[in-house]
Design an enzyme around this catalytic site. Sequence first.
Site, PDB file in Angstrom:
ATOM      1  N   GLU B  61      15.262  29.632 -38.373  1.00 28.81           N
ATOM      2  CA  GLU B  61      16.161  28.818 -39.202  1.00 28.81           C
ATOM      3  C   GLU B  61      16.749  29.616 -40.358  1.00 28.81           C
ATOM      4  OE1 GLU B  61      13.250  27.715 -38.081  1.00 28.81           O
ATOM      5  OE2 GLU B  61      13.756  25.960 -36.875  1.00 28.81           O
ATOM      6  N   HIS B 128       9.487  15.046 -37.634  1.00 29.32           N
ATOM      7  CA  HIS B 128      10.726  14.730 -36.922  1.00 29.32           C
ATOM      8  C   HIS B 128      11.340  13.446 -37.463  1.00 29.32           C
ATOM      9  CE1 HIS B 128       8.735  17.583 -34.269  1.00 29.32           C
ATOM     10  NE2 HIS B 128       9.883  17.784 -33.648  1.00 29.32           N
TER      11      HIS B 128
END
Lengths: 347, 325
Positions: B61, B128
């Site tokens: 990322e 999530h």
Amino acid sequence: MAKLSKNWGPLHPAAEEPVERLAKTELPAERQLDLYRFMKLNRMTEDRLGSLYRQNKVVGGLYSSRGQEATSVGSAYALAPQDFVGPLIRNLGVMLVRGVKPREVMMQYMARSDSPTGGKDGNTHFGDLSRGLVAPISMLGALIPVMVGVALAGKKQDKDLVALTYIGDGGTSTGDFHEGLNLASVLNAPFVLIAENNGWAYSTPTSKQMKVRSIAIRATSYSIPGESFDGNDVLAVYEATKRALDRARSGGGPSLLEAKTFRMKGHAEHDDAGYVPKEQFEEWKPKDPIERFERHLLGNGLATEEDLKRITAAIDEELSSEVDRALASPMPPPERAFEGVYAEGVV
Amino acid sequence: MAGQVTYLEAIRQALWEELEQDERVLLLGQDIGTYGGAFRVTAGMLERFGPERVVDTPISESAMVGCAVGAAMMGMLPVVEMQFIDFISCAFNQIINFAAPNHYRWGQQVPMVIRGPSGGGVRGSAYHSQNPESYFQHTPGLKIVAPGTVADAYGLLKAAIHDPNPVLYFEHKYLYRRLKDELPEGGAPVPIGKARTAREGRDLSVFTYGAMLHVALEAAGRLEADGIDLEVLDLRTLKPLDQEAILASVRKTSRALVLTEEQTTGSVAGEVAARIAEHAFPWLDGPVTRLCCPDTPVPYSPTLEDAYLPNVDKLVAKVRELANF
């Protein structure tokens, strides 16, 4: 693939014999004198900055690249005009080769209104895309993926450019070092990373950063070429960088280079480097990159004592005027603090 | 007319059109190419636009964002996908220290977008389901948008791509396929920095965004029976906040409730509340009230997550309390 030799040698090789034998080069005398001029400009600019610091004119910390000038100058000198480079705090020489005036850096350190950032940031923390310069941030490793992005954009835009940046021995311990190099490798980006192994990351020796004997050996993890060389030999730096740039430009992908050098001062001006064993300074003093290059130039008949004195005197004169011009700039107006957070308009 | 499209299709359409119309646009992310993205937002884009513009990256990322920063400085318009917005934390340094202050520090703009599915309600558990907006709300130089409608999902993404600053685009995964609406033909960008009155009302203002917008609108319907007329302001842009629109609504209703899906402490809701308290105090008939999530990680089990998230019942109760103050 990698020209990786099995024998990496000691981390910092022992002093050369008195006869100065630098790396082979095709560079003509006049361009070698150019290298000399930039290394001297690098050191003498930092000497002037040191004086300004002792006069309390420098607002924040002052960072020196003393002993590492060959790495900055030799590598930046190998760049093509269209290339991009992201220098770190100890890469003043890179900025000078790319056309930055000493007064720009002086004004940055003194936080003056006419500095490239208008007083908003200090030291070498500024960039200018028109000169192919990307500004670093203090968080080490962060520039690596950013310069990979520059390289990819250049490829997409058919600019025939290579992006180059630097990392210290300490900075190789960051996640971005791995993420950035790995990304460059899988995307085959025209990118070169030079690891400057100067023995110390602030007060931490290289032996506490890594167990490998050479940073270049890590290139094998990314299946890219890795090369380790004498970072105090400006010609070795130039030639190795040139090879990596040529390879990247012709589609050969990224390289990881290691320049073995030594930090001759503390982390910053306030730091007396008392933690560095005296013998290390003594070992590296005769390997000073500028003095070695002088011996090379004189010993090979590429310049006379007179030539070198003339170059030095010209730099000294230039720097006096640069200091005056930098000191003439006022402090920035306070209201500037509130300006420029956002870029305006639509792209 | 284009007919009804889902919130997800609106995002997809905005990306597709931008790739089609503007050679500078470039996508970076994990599994966005061959696989078409974890939620299929980018399905078919690799085949149509090629691997140089739809770039599958390693699980990195920080490097994805760093790479986008570099490309943006070079004049590209990169859009980074976080597979789930929770993973944006792995790129925190690149966002807050590189992308955000770049223009202020040395005048170099960084036109890039980071987008990804945020929010809970889908039993995604702690990693999530997050709403990370407040971490970034604090950072000068960033813009943050969080669409709650199909038209805004499309229009804010268009605007974000052409904004010269780094824009975080938080799409709500609960709305992906649940929300369906007409997309205006030849849809226009929705300006960043402008809130929208989703429902006009007299008695009490609810300030919200994302999936909570729909909780507020449903609650408004229920409260009508009680004779409480809710005004609902969809913030849409969280940074910079449309302070004028917020204050104008408070001046009209004199009661303010901020409804968001974040943990309460240090939330965007706290910033909205502070601005109201600071600039509209004389107009208030009651305390500025927040309805957010408790200060816990997002729990997994349905009974736990339902207890954690704001919902219509909780909102109705809070509104009644404030209306009777």
